[in-house]
Design an enzyme around this catalytic site. Sequence first.
Site, PDB file in Angstrom:
ATOM      1  CG  ASN A 162      -1.773   1.103   1.448  1.00 42.79           C
ATOM      2  OD1 ASN A 162      -1.376   2.195   1.208  1.00 42.79           O
ATOM      3  ND2 ASN A 162      -2.829   1.113   1.821  1.00 42.79           N
ATOM      4  NE  ARG A 200      -9.051   8.000   4.907  1.00 38.90           N
ATOM      5  CZ  ARG A 200      -9.348   7.006   5.839  1.00 38.90           C
ATOM      6  NH1 ARG A 200      -8.727   5.847   5.828  1.00 38.90           N
ATOM      7  NH2 ARG A 200     -10.333   7.141   6.610  1.00 38.90           N
ATOM      8  NE  ARG A 204      -7.511  11.133   5.939  1.00 39.68           N
ATOM      9  CZ  ARG A 204      -8.039  10.428   7.238  1.00 39.68           C
ATOM     10  NH1 ARG A 204      -7.095   9.761   7.952  1.00 39.68           N
ATOM     11  NH2 ARG A 204      -9.251  10.478   7.457  1.00 39.68           N
ATOM     12  CG  HIS A 205      -3.669   8.980   1.822  1.00 44.11           C
ATOM     13  ND1 HIS A 205      -4.597   8.340   1.110  1.00 44.11           N
ATOM     14  CD2 HIS A 205      -3.714   8.506   3.037  1.00 44.11           C
ATOM     15  CE1 HIS A 205      -5.207   7.180   1.599  1.00 44.11           C
ATOM     16  NE2 HIS A 205      -4.695   7.405   3.059  1.00 44.11           N
ATOM     17  CB  THR A 255      -5.431   3.997  10.099  1.00 48.85           C
ATOM     18  OG1 THR A 255      -5.387   3.074   8.909  1.00 48.85           O
ATOM     19  CG2 THR A 255      -5.576   3.644  11.286  1.00 48.85           C
ATOM     20  CD  GLU A 306      -6.912  -6.396   3.574  1.00 51.64           C
ATOM     21  OE1 GLU A 306      -7.369  -6.063   2.274  1.00 51.64           O
ATOM     22  OE2 GLU A 306      -6.150  -5.703   4.306  1.00 51.64           O
ATOM     23  CG  HIS A 346      -5.048  -2.120   9.549  1.00 53.65           C
ATOM     24  ND1 HIS A 346      -4.947  -1.360  10.696  1.00 53.65           N
ATOM     25  CD2 HIS A 346      -5.861  -1.020   8.897  1.00 53.65           C
ATOM     26  CE1 HIS A 346      -5.168  -0.107  10.596  1.00 53.65           C
ATOM     27  NE2 HIS A 346      -5.787  -0.040   9.657  1.00 53.65           N
ATOM     28  N   GLY A 368       1.089  -1.427   4.313  1.00 55.17           N
ATOM     29  CA  GLY A 368       1.448  -0.186   3.686  1.00 55.17           C
ATOM     30  C   GLY A 368       2.550   0.815   4.562  1.00 55.17           C
ATOM     31  CG  HIS A 369       2.384   3.439   8.964  1.00 56.31           C
ATOM     32  ND1 HIS A 369       3.206   3.122   9.948  1.00 56.31           N
ATOM     33  CD2 HIS A 369       2.203   4.690   8.857  1.00 56.31           C
ATOM     34  CE1 HIS A 369       3.486   4.430  10.403  1.00 56.31           C
ATOM     35  NE2 HIS A 369       3.052   5.227   9.654  1.00 56.31           N
TER      36      HIS A 369
HETATM   37  N1  PXP Z   1      -5.673  -3.271   4.753  1.00 53.68           N
HETATM   38  C1  PXP Z   1      -6.798  -2.215   4.580  1.00 53.68           C
HETATM   39  C2  PXP Z   1      -8.243  -2.504   4.373  1.00 53.68           C
HETATM   40  C3  PXP Z   1      -6.529  -1.074   5.094  1.00 53.68           C
HETATM   41  O1  PXP Z   1      -7.417  -0.222   4.976  1.00 53.68           O
HETATM   42  C4  PXP Z   1      -5.309  -0.627   5.280  1.00 53.68           C
HETATM   43  C5  PXP Z   1      -4.587   0.768   5.698  1.00 53.68           C
HETATM   44  O2  PXP Z   1      -4.910   1.581   4.316  1.00 53.68           O
HETATM   45  C6  PXP Z   1      -4.244  -1.748   5.117  1.00 53.68           C
HETATM   46  C7  PXP Z   1      -4.500  -3.174   4.892  1.00 53.68           C
HETATM   47  C8  PXP Z   1      -2.607  -1.615   5.272  1.00 53.68           C
HETATM   48  O3  PXP Z   1      -2.441  -1.246   6.556  1.00 53.68           O
HETATM   49  P1  PXP Z   1      -0.928  -0.523   7.230  1.00 53.68           P
HETATM   50  O4  PXP Z   1      -0.838   0.820   6.504  1.00 53.68           O
HETATM   51  O5  PXP Z   1      -1.316  -0.296   8.857  1.00 53.68           O
HETATM   52  O6  PXP Z   1      -0.133  -1.608   6.999  1.00 53.68           O
END
Ligand code: PXP
Length: 396
Positions: A162, A200, A204-205, A255, A306, A346, A368-369
């Site tokens: 992500n 979103r 915002r991004h 988030t 997911e 997540h 992602g993060h």
């Molecule tokens: N899966 C979903 C459905 C999400 O909304 C997000 C955050 O945008 C992620 C995965 C990724 O989470 P993280 O950025 O904490 O890795």
Amino acid sequence: MKINLQVLEIEPSSKKTLTSFKKRLKQAFSILGLSGKTITIVITSDNKIREYNRRFLQRDYPTNVLAFREGDKGKYLGDVIISLERAKEEARVYELSFENYLLALMIHGLLHLMGYDHERGIYSPWLMLKNEIDLIERLCPDEALLKFLKGREYMPAKLAVNVDHVATVREARKTYYPDPVHAAVLAELGGADGIVVHLRLDRRHINERDVRIIKEVIKTKLILEMANTPELIKFAKEVKPYQVTLVPERVEEITTEGGLELEGRVEEIKVAVRELNRAGIKVSLFLNPEEKVLELAKKTGAQVVELHTGAYAEAKSEERRMEELNRLERAAYMAKDLGFIVHAGHGLNYENIGPVASIPQIEEFSIGHSIVARAIMVGMKEAVKEMKELIHRARA
Ligand code: PXP
């Protein structure tokens, strides 16, 4: 043939189990042509196996079975270590006979000692599983156990990266860099199997331009996360990502906070799934790992679920983390049984990915993060490569 059986952890009531275990193990030895070889089996606790896992494999968590191979030249094959606690808990979760599951773990370890490996090569994971199933069929034709083994996949899990937070940095100054498009390409070069963006409601991004260009330039698949609104469904149908992941969204949240609420909303989601499917887009639902939610999800017709790993990632104690991990394991098993493709994501990072990545039913992780944060230090390609290595190693 010599079996050194060291039982460090067993109640007297399980003595009978051990006698039959040893008998079937001898049969396995003779089927595998191992007569004349020696092994050591240690049956122990979660704490002890965790210690071995940390000391010898740098994996700081308990596991069900570990095998340390000596080599094929001499008489001594090596050691198999089994956590009795974990074997019992897993047999309970998967609703399998404990005795037979213990034997399956032992056979798994034994095959490792013979040089089979489900982490390396394309053929050996498949061969290892095939041999496990063949042996169980001969030693204890337990239908539930065979179904469980056949449902296991040792294929390495995929990683969808992500890139939202590259756009977060751009938006912090309302400029044009860093570009999530560049990040997506570098992530692919690092081994990403897909690129995820969350469009979103407040933009915002990620914005529409990012989604369109990423779709054009990447060679893997684009996964578009979004809320179920008419405007976003229209946009998705126009851009045609490989997959849409429907997520709940509150404008004030930092988030995505939880999974989709399906109670009373099955019809609404079903309509969105149908509309997206008709446009050739696969649909995933972001869900809390709960039985009831999965049952409702089945009624929506979505192809993928997911599982929300946030509660696991944010657990404040080790005990809580293990509870959440068990919850994810149960949900993954159930989702696969219901016919879903199972993904998870997540809050996953370089420290907590190991245990979840070892759940065989999960085919893909969405992260992602933590990857973007690491990319600031080591570069996107390297950050993705490191995460993929951790995911592959965990499939032990
Ligand atoms: N899966 C979903 C459905 C999400 O909304 C997000 C955050 O945008 C992620 C995965 C990724 O989470 P993280 O950025 O904490 O890795």
